[in-house]
Motif scaffolding. Structure first.
Motif, PDB file in Angstrom:
ATOM      1  N   TYR A   1      13.224  40.399 -11.043  1.00 26.16           N
ATOM      2  CA  TYR A   1      14.162  41.010 -11.997  1.00 26.16           C
ATOM      3  C   TYR A   1      13.726  42.431 -12.353  1.00 26.16           C
ATOM      4  CZ  TYR A   1      16.472  42.302 -16.240  1.00 26.16           C
ATOM      5  OH  TYR A   1      17.173  43.014 -17.176  1.00 26.16           O
TER       6      TYR A   1
ATOM      7  N   PHE B   1      19.801  34.950 -12.079  1.00 24.48           N
ATOM      8  CA  PHE B   1      18.763  34.977 -11.060  1.00 24.48           C
ATOM      9  C   PHE B   1      18.069  33.622 -11.080  1.00 24.48           C
ATOM     10  CE2 PHE B   1      19.292  39.393 -12.296  1.00 24.48           C
ATOM     11  CZ  PHE B   1      19.349  40.034 -11.071  1.00 24.48           C
ATOM     12  N   TYR B   2      17.884  33.018  -9.898  1.00 26.18           N
ATOM     13  CA  TYR B   2      17.256  31.703  -9.773  1.00 26.18           C
ATOM     14  C   TYR B   2      16.044  31.775  -8.860  1.00 26.18           C
ATOM     15  CZ  TYR B   2      21.473  29.436 -11.550  1.00 26.18           C
ATOM     16  OH  TYR B   2      22.531  29.032 -12.322  1.00 26.18           O
TER      17      TYR B   2
ATOM     18  N   VAL C   1      18.508  45.369  -3.096  1.00 18.95           N
ATOM     19  CA  VAL C   1      18.182  44.104  -3.755  1.00 18.95           C
ATOM     20  C   VAL C   1      17.607  43.112  -2.747  1.00 18.95           C
ATOM     21  CG1 VAL C   1      19.148  42.141  -5.011  1.00 18.95           C
ATOM     22  CG2 VAL C   1      19.906  44.453  -5.559  1.00 18.95           C
TER      23      VAL C   1
ATOM     24  N   LEU D   1      10.095  35.260 -10.597  1.00 21.13           N
ATOM     25  CA  LEU D   1      11.418  35.595 -11.136  1.00 21.13           C
ATOM     26  C   LEU D   1      11.366  36.881 -11.955  1.00 21.13           C
ATOM     27  CD1 LEU D   1      14.376  34.832 -11.618  1.00 21.13           C
ATOM     28  CD2 LEU D   1      13.603  33.466 -13.558  1.00 21.13           C
TER      29      LEU D   1
ATOM     30  N   MET E   1      13.803  41.394  -2.462  1.00 21.53           N
ATOM     31  CA  MET E   1      13.578  39.959  -2.306  1.00 21.53           C
ATOM     32  C   MET E   1      12.751  39.680  -1.053  1.00 21.53           C
ATOM     33  SD  MET E   1      16.339  36.850  -1.986  1.00 21.53           S
ATOM     34  CE  MET E   1      17.295  37.499  -3.310  1.00 21.53           C
TER      35      MET E   1
ATOM     36  N   LEU F   1      25.155  38.209 -14.422  1.00 25.03           N
ATOM     37  CA  LEU F   1      24.373  37.737 -13.276  1.00 25.03           C
ATOM     38  C   LEU F   1      23.398  36.650 -13.690  1.00 25.03           C
ATOM     39  CD1 LEU F   1      23.414  41.106 -11.586  1.00 25.03           C
ATOM     40  CD2 LEU F   1      25.024  39.428 -10.736  1.00 25.03           C
TER      41      LEU F   1
ATOM     42  N   TYR G   1      15.344  30.186 -14.155  1.00 28.49           N
ATOM     43  CA  TYR G   1      16.479  31.090 -14.072  1.00 28.49           C
ATOM     44  C   TYR G   1      16.431  32.105 -15.189  1.00 28.49           C
ATOM     45  CZ  TYR G   1      18.609  28.403 -17.845  1.00 28.49           C
ATOM     46  OH  TYR G   1      18.859  27.786 -19.034  1.00 28.49           O
TER      47      TYR G   1
END
Length: 74
Positions: free
Chosen positions: A38, A17-18, A61, A34, A65, A15, A9
């Motif tokens: 990011y 992010f995981y 976003v 990750l 992903m 925020l 993470y």
């Protein structure tokens, strides 16, 4: 490791992010994914990575992903 799942993470501002994977996954690969996600989001949002900005640009976003992950595979 959490419940036989590897979790990486990154906490930025308001925020988190995981990235998760099975216990057989390489932690360095998960961390690299990750960081790539990011950095992509940071570029897309021109450095303004905040909850409000992410929600306003959720389509970008999610597209970032989707480009990284394909049917659950990296």
């Amino acid at each position: 490791m959490f419940d036989e799942v590897v979790v990486c993470y990154k906490f930025i501002g308001d925020l988190m992010f995981y990235v998760t994977g099975s216990q057989d996954e390489n932690e360095l690969i998960l961390h690299t994914v990750l960081v790539a996600f990011y950095e992509s989001v940071t570029l897309l949002l021109r450095g303004a990575v905040e909850k409000k900005t992410v929600l306003e640009n959720l389509d970008l976003v999610l597209l970032a992903m989707d480009e990284i992950v394909d049917k659950g595979w990296l």
